[in-house]
Design an enzyme around this catalytic site. Structure first.
Site, PDB file in Angstrom:
ATOM      1  N   ASP A  85       7.857  -6.474   5.195  1.00 20.60           N
ATOM      2  CA  ASP A  85       7.860  -7.263   3.980  1.00 20.60           C
ATOM      3  C   ASP A  85       7.902  -6.399   2.724  1.00 20.60           C
ATOM      4  O   ASP A  85       6.910  -5.751   2.374  1.00 20.60           O
ATOM      5  CB  ASP A  85       6.594  -8.134   3.979  1.00 20.60           C
ATOM      6  CG  ASP A  85       6.444  -8.971   2.735  1.00 20.60           C
ATOM      7  OD1 ASP A  85       7.451  -9.223   2.068  1.00 20.60           O
ATOM      8  OD2 ASP A  85       5.298  -9.383   2.458  1.00 20.60           O
ATOM      9  N   SER A  88       5.215  -7.170  -0.358  1.00 23.19           N
ATOM     10  CA  SER A  88       3.787  -6.854  -0.329  1.00 23.19           C
ATOM     11  C   SER A  88       3.637  -5.408   0.130  1.00 23.19           C
ATOM     12  O   SER A  88       4.627  -4.755   0.481  1.00 23.19           O
ATOM     13  CB  SER A  88       3.024  -7.803   0.597  1.00 23.19           C
ATOM     14  OG  SER A  88       3.409  -7.606   1.958  1.00 23.19           O
ATOM     15  N   ASN A  90       0.600  -4.040   2.086  1.00 28.32           N
ATOM     16  CA  ASN A  90      -0.473  -3.742   3.039  1.00 28.32           C
ATOM     17  C   ASN A  90      -0.063  -4.090   4.459  1.00 28.32           C
ATOM     18  O   ASN A  90       0.764  -4.983   4.670  1.00 28.32           O
ATOM     19  CB  ASN A  90      -1.743  -4.526   2.698  1.00 28.32           C
ATOM     20  CG  ASN A  90      -2.383  -4.083   1.406  1.00 28.32           C
ATOM     21  OD1 ASN A  90      -2.083  -4.615   0.342  1.00 28.32           O
ATOM     22  ND2 ASN A  90      -3.254  -3.099   1.487  1.00 28.32           N
ATOM     23  N   TRP A  92      -1.621  -5.582   7.880  1.00 32.56           N
ATOM     24  CA  TRP A  92      -2.769  -6.244   8.510  1.00 32.56           C
ATOM     25  C   TRP A  92      -2.337  -6.910   9.807  1.00 32.56           C
ATOM     26  O   TRP A  92      -1.212  -7.375   9.939  1.00 32.56           O
ATOM     27  CB  TRP A  92      -3.438  -7.253   7.568  1.00 32.56           C
ATOM     28  CG  TRP A  92      -2.643  -8.466   7.213  1.00 32.56           C
ATOM     29  CD1 TRP A  92      -1.887  -8.664   6.100  1.00 32.56           C
ATOM     30  CD2 TRP A  92      -2.527  -9.677   7.979  1.00 32.56           C
ATOM     31  NE1 TRP A  92      -1.315  -9.908   6.119  1.00 32.56           N
ATOM     32  CE2 TRP A  92      -1.695 -10.555   7.257  1.00 32.56           C
ATOM     33  CE3 TRP A  92      -3.055 -10.111   9.196  1.00 32.56           C
ATOM     34  CZ2 TRP A  92      -1.366 -11.822   7.712  1.00 32.56           C
ATOM     35  CZ3 TRP A  92      -2.727 -11.375   9.664  1.00 32.56           C
ATOM     36  CH2 TRP A  92      -1.890 -12.215   8.923  1.00 32.56           C
ATOM     37  N   TYR A 130      -4.043 -15.993  -1.657  1.00 36.37           N
ATOM     38  CA  TYR A 130      -2.814 -16.713  -1.950  1.00 36.37           C
ATOM     39  C   TYR A 130      -3.156 -17.954  -2.761  1.00 36.37           C
ATOM     40  O   TYR A 130      -4.322 -18.204  -3.076  1.00 36.37           O
ATOM     41  CB  TYR A 130      -2.103 -17.111  -0.650  1.00 36.37           C
ATOM     42  CG  TYR A 130      -1.617 -15.936   0.166  1.00 36.37           C
ATOM     43  CD1 TYR A 130      -0.355 -15.406  -0.036  1.00 36.37           C
ATOM     44  CD2 TYR A 130      -2.424 -15.355   1.134  1.00 36.37           C
ATOM     45  CE1 TYR A 130       0.098 -14.331   0.712  1.00 36.37           C
ATOM     46  CE2 TYR A 130      -1.985 -14.282   1.888  1.00 36.37           C
ATOM     47  CZ  TYR A 130      -0.723 -13.778   1.668  1.00 36.37           C
ATOM     48  OH  TYR A 130      -0.279 -12.712   2.403  1.00 36.37           O
ATOM     49  N   ASP A 272      13.146  -9.338  -1.713  1.00 37.11           N
ATOM     50  CA  ASP A 272      11.958  -9.611  -0.901  1.00 37.11           C
ATOM     51  C   ASP A 272      12.361  -9.998   0.521  1.00 37.11           C
ATOM     52  O   ASP A 272      12.796 -11.118   0.772  1.00 37.11           O
ATOM     53  CB  ASP A 272      11.152 -10.732  -1.556  1.00 37.11           C
ATOM     54  CG  ASP A 272       9.838 -11.010  -0.858  1.00 37.11           C
ATOM     55  OD1 ASP A 272       9.556 -10.356   0.170  1.00 37.11           O
ATOM     56  OD2 ASP A 272       9.092 -11.875  -1.336  1.00 37.11           O
ATOM     57  N   THR A 275      10.696 -13.178   2.180  1.00 33.30           N
ATOM     58  CA  THR A 275      11.015 -14.519   1.691  1.00 33.30           C
ATOM     59  C   THR A 275      12.380 -14.922   2.223  1.00 33.30           C
ATOM     60  O   THR A 275      13.331 -14.160   2.127  1.00 33.30           O
ATOM     61  CB  THR A 275      11.026 -14.546   0.145  1.00 33.30           C
ATOM     62  OG1 THR A 275       9.693 -14.315  -0.325  1.00 33.30           O
ATOM     63  CG2 THR A 275      11.504 -15.882  -0.381  1.00 33.30           C
TER      64      THR A 275
END
Length: 386
Positions: A85, A88, A90, A92, A130, A272, A275
């Protein structure tokens, strides 16, 4: 010999000498998308860029033509499917320490630190907020492998709480952010930054090929350390990053057919990969839809067109780097079916009901235009995908 030929030869030699690390990407959905999946995608986009609560149910839902690939964490490697992505920063994944009532966690692969000889405890709390919820957990450190490339001692988050049904339904485990560290939660270095720091890639560059053929077996490819000319035509057209956070740049204009729209002269945009659609300020999108001749579905961000008009719709062009990047009607229209088998032709461009001052070009655009993210030179390169 023509200059373009010299460029191609130089690119071929560079490709041969550099070690490119390839990661195959899988597409969540094959074939035609459902009406519900497109609507969930629209909700996801709103939640993704909202910093305040909005009247939308759910946190995230990636079951709508987004792309994911496999990584390994720990020694020996524990495998996880993640969304790569660029919106963003990070990494996780679900934690073995999550609650038994966390259904999203229990139905996906979970990281177990006790099984890894390279795990290092961190324990810092972690949360991504979010518009309608949050993912919560704590930080850990371990080796992260993408393809054959390893980021050693990478800090990432173990998710212990994933509210809502969105993550339950997703056919992936987590998210690996490839934006800039400037927007990283807790200021954590990105996985790709760590790879650069440790000399794990030959060049501070990665690129995405997303297969435009919805029936194709291969969803696409992420390449670390460079780009693959086999996936695109001609030379890459470069545009500088205007602000390091998202992969953001300045658009010169947006056109419908030959008409230059007056709301972008110029305007900002981001690329992005997390998305699936194209999104922009709602008033700007409203003006664009008027030119297309699309019909707004009241109470929703949806616009539709008669399916028999798709082939004759005007093109939509995003101009930057001195070049036009054009999408035809069939490329920006999504044919969706509902439970009754009724086909609807939705425009894959939505207006966001939140205050933003930039456009978001997601997979609808990237699947048409191969995209290189050159972190070393703070620029992005684009070319028509093969």
């Amino acid at each position: 010999m023509k200059t373009s030929a010299l460029v191609l030869i130089a690119a071929a030699l560079a490709l041969a000498s550099a070690e490119l690390h390839r990661v195959p990407l899988k597409r969540v959905h094959q074939g035609q998308r459902t009406l519900q999946s497109v609507r969930e995608s629209m909700r996801t986009i709103v939640n993704r860029y909202s910093t305040k609560a909005v009247d939308i149910v759910g946190l995230e839902n990636f079951q709508d033509a987004q792309y994911f690939g496999t990584i390994e964490i720990g020694t020996p490697g524990q495998k996880f499917d993640v969304i790569f992505d660029t919106g963003s920063s990070n990494l996780w994944i679900p934690s073995e320490q999550c609650s038994i009532i966390n259904l999203a966690c229990q139905t996906h692969n979970r990281y177990d630190s006790t099984l890894s000889s390279t795990y290092v405890e961190n324990g810092t709390s972690f949360e991504i907020v979010y518009g309608s919820g949050a993912m919560k957990g704590f930080c850990s450190s371990d080796n992260v492998q993408i393809g054959t490339t390893v980021a050693k001692d990478q800090i990432f988050a173990e998710a212990t709480k994933e509210p809502g049904l969105a993550f339950v339904l997703g056919r992936f485990d987590g998210i690996l952010g490839m934006g800039f560290s400037t927007i990283s939660v807790n200021g954590i270095r990105t996985v790709f930054d760590t790879m650069i720091d440790q000399g794990a890639v030959d060049a501070p560059v990665f690129s995405f090929y997303l297969n435009h053929d919805m029936e194709g077996e291969v969803g696409g490819e992420l390449i670390l350390g460079g780009s693959d000319p086999n996936h695109y035509e001609g030379d890459l057209i470069y545009v500088p990053v205007s602000k390091a956070g998202y992969w953001q740049y300045t658009q010169e204009n947006i056109k419908v057919g030959e008409k230059v729209m007056d709301f972008c002269a110029p305007c900002e945009a981001i690329i992005d990969t997390g998305t699936s659609l194209i999104a922009g300020p709602k008033d700007d999108v409203k003006a664009l839809m008027k030119e297309i001749g699309a019909i707004h579905i009241l109470g929703t961000p949806e616009y539709i067109v008669p399916c028999n008009k798709v082939a004759t719709l005007p093109t939509v062009t995003f101009a930057f780097g001195g070049h036009d990047f054009t999408l035809t009607g069939p490329e920006y229209i999504i044919k969706s079916t509902d439970a009754a088998g009724q086909t609807t032709c939705l425009v894959g461009i939505m207006g966001l009901p939140i205050d933003i001052d930039f456009w978001i070009l997601g997979d609808t655009f990237i699947s048409r235009y191969y995209t290189e993210f050159d972190q070393g030179n703070m620029r992005m390169g684009f070319a028509t995908s093969k």
